[in-house]
Write a protein that holds these residues in place. Sequence first.
Motif, short mmCIF file in Angstrom:
data_model
loop_
_atom_site.label_atom_id
_atom_site.label_comp_id
_atom_site.label_asym_id
_atom_site.label_seq_id
_atom_site.Cartn_x
_atom_site.Cartn_y
_atom_site.Cartn_z
N ALA A 48 1.04 -1.28 -0.02
CA ALA A 48 0.09 0.00 0.18
C ALA A 48 1.07 1.37 0.04
CB ALA A 48 -1.05 0.02 1.30
N SER A 49 1.85 1.25 0.92
CA SER A 49 2.52 2.39 1.07
C SER A 49 3.62 2.69 -0.15
CB SER A 49 3.78 2.24 2.06
OG SER A 49 3.26 1.76 3.37
N MET A 50 4.12 1.58 -1.08
CA MET A 50 4.70 1.81 -2.24
C MET A 50 3.73 2.47 -3.28
SD MET A 50 7.15 -0.94 -4.09
CE MET A 50 8.39 -1.18 -2.64
N GLY A 55 1.83 7.01 -6.67
CA GLY A 55 0.40 7.73 -7.26
C GLY A 55 -0.47 6.71 -7.83
N TYR A 56 -0.54 5.36 -7.15
CA TYR A 56 -1.48 4.35 -7.24
C TYR A 56 -2.24 4.18 -6.08
CZ TYR A 56 1.45 3.78 -11.52
OH TYR A 56 1.95 3.86 -12.78
N ASP A 58 -3.76 1.41 -3.41
CA ASP A 58 -3.49 -0.08 -3.18
C ASP A 58 -4.58 -1.02 -4.01
OD1 ASP A 58 -2.16 -1.94 -1.76
OD2 ASP A 58 -3.37 -2.08 -0.03
N GLY A 59 -4.01 -2.30 -4.11
CA GLY A 59 -4.61 -3.17 -4.40
C GLY A 59 -4.24 -3.84 -5.85
N GLN A 60 -2.76 -3.93 -6.12
CA GLN A 60 -2.22 -4.41 -7.12
C GLN A 60 -2.40 -3.38 -8.50
OE1 GLN A 60 -0.89 -8.83 -6.94
NE2 GLN A 60 -2.46 -8.75 -8.85
N SER A 61 -2.72 -2.19 -8.14
CA SER A 61 -2.67 -1.10 -9.02
C SER A 61 -1.20 -1.02 -9.56
CB SER A 61 -3.48 -0.07 -8.75
OG SER A 61 -4.77 -0.26 -8.21
N LEU A 62 -0.36 -0.95 -8.54
CA LEU A 62 1.08 -0.60 -9.04
C LEU A 62 1.74 -1.49 -9.97
CD1 LEU A 62 3.64 1.30 -8.28
CD2 LEU A 62 3.95 -0.62 -6.55
N PRO A 63 2.03 -0.90 -11.21
CA PRO A 63 2.67 -1.80 -12.09
C PRO A 63 3.58 -2.46 -11.65
CG PRO A 63 1.94 0.43 -13.22
CD PRO A 63 2.02 0.45 -11.91
#
Length: 280
Positions: A48-50, A55-56, A58-63
């Motif tokens: 979540a923090s990363m 700018g994304y 949480d929830g596996q939205s970060l590429p």
Amino acid sequence: MTTQREKAIRLRELHQGPRILALPNVWDCAGARLVEEAGFSVVATASASMSWSLGYPDGQSLPREEMLFMVRRIAATAQVPVTVDIEAGYGANSVSEVIKTAQGVLDAGAVGINLEDGDGDGGLTDIAFQSEKIIALRALGEFAGIPIVINARTDVFHAGILEPDEQFPEAVRRLNAYRAAGADCLFAPFVTDAPMISALVRDLHGPLNILAMPGMPSLCELEAMGVRRVSTGPALFLAAATTARRMAEHLREDGVCRTAGPGSIIYPEMNRLMMRVTEL
């Protein structure tokens, strides 16, 4: 120079006690250096923090590529073992995608992963399929010669997934299956009740990891109960965000730029901590 294999072995050993493994989860190089400087023996990330820092939501939205870039920087910065929250592995429906993510984590220099069994739609992944992922991850570590430390998480206690009376037996069933598949540690977040935590320690066949939350027993108490690992999750990021918002509000409302308070880190100190990063 400590090798990546040696770091993985050390991380696994730290789950065996006698001291509890406390993990203040970070999201960048600065956090990694601060945690290491404070004397912690492991650097762990929080998904979540990363995600929020880049700018994304949480929830596996970060590429995956952006996540791995940050892991590479963090692992190159820290001298201690690094373990990474990869959520569902970027492959809720694909073992090969989970392996691709884990291989990227190893290539980035980290030695541990946190893998959850939420399916991304408010439910839980099939136990057999989740176990298949863990078996494949264990094989990956053996093939690579780096015994990657697998922290298997169940979201059984997440609000709304199961009825309260179904949560404990399902958590035990799932986590013991994950242990049998090759997980090194068993993560049951969102549990704060001491009797429930003690029951999990009693019934699980491997080291228990819980999430630090208000109302839970102290670290000393948890250690005495047999808990082997405690993670802070996004708590550090939320604390930093709260401080930043308050300082911004003070600047807007009264025109005063206040510090975070006594003990605030100052520019020269932070710059010194980052010298290792700039030398990469």
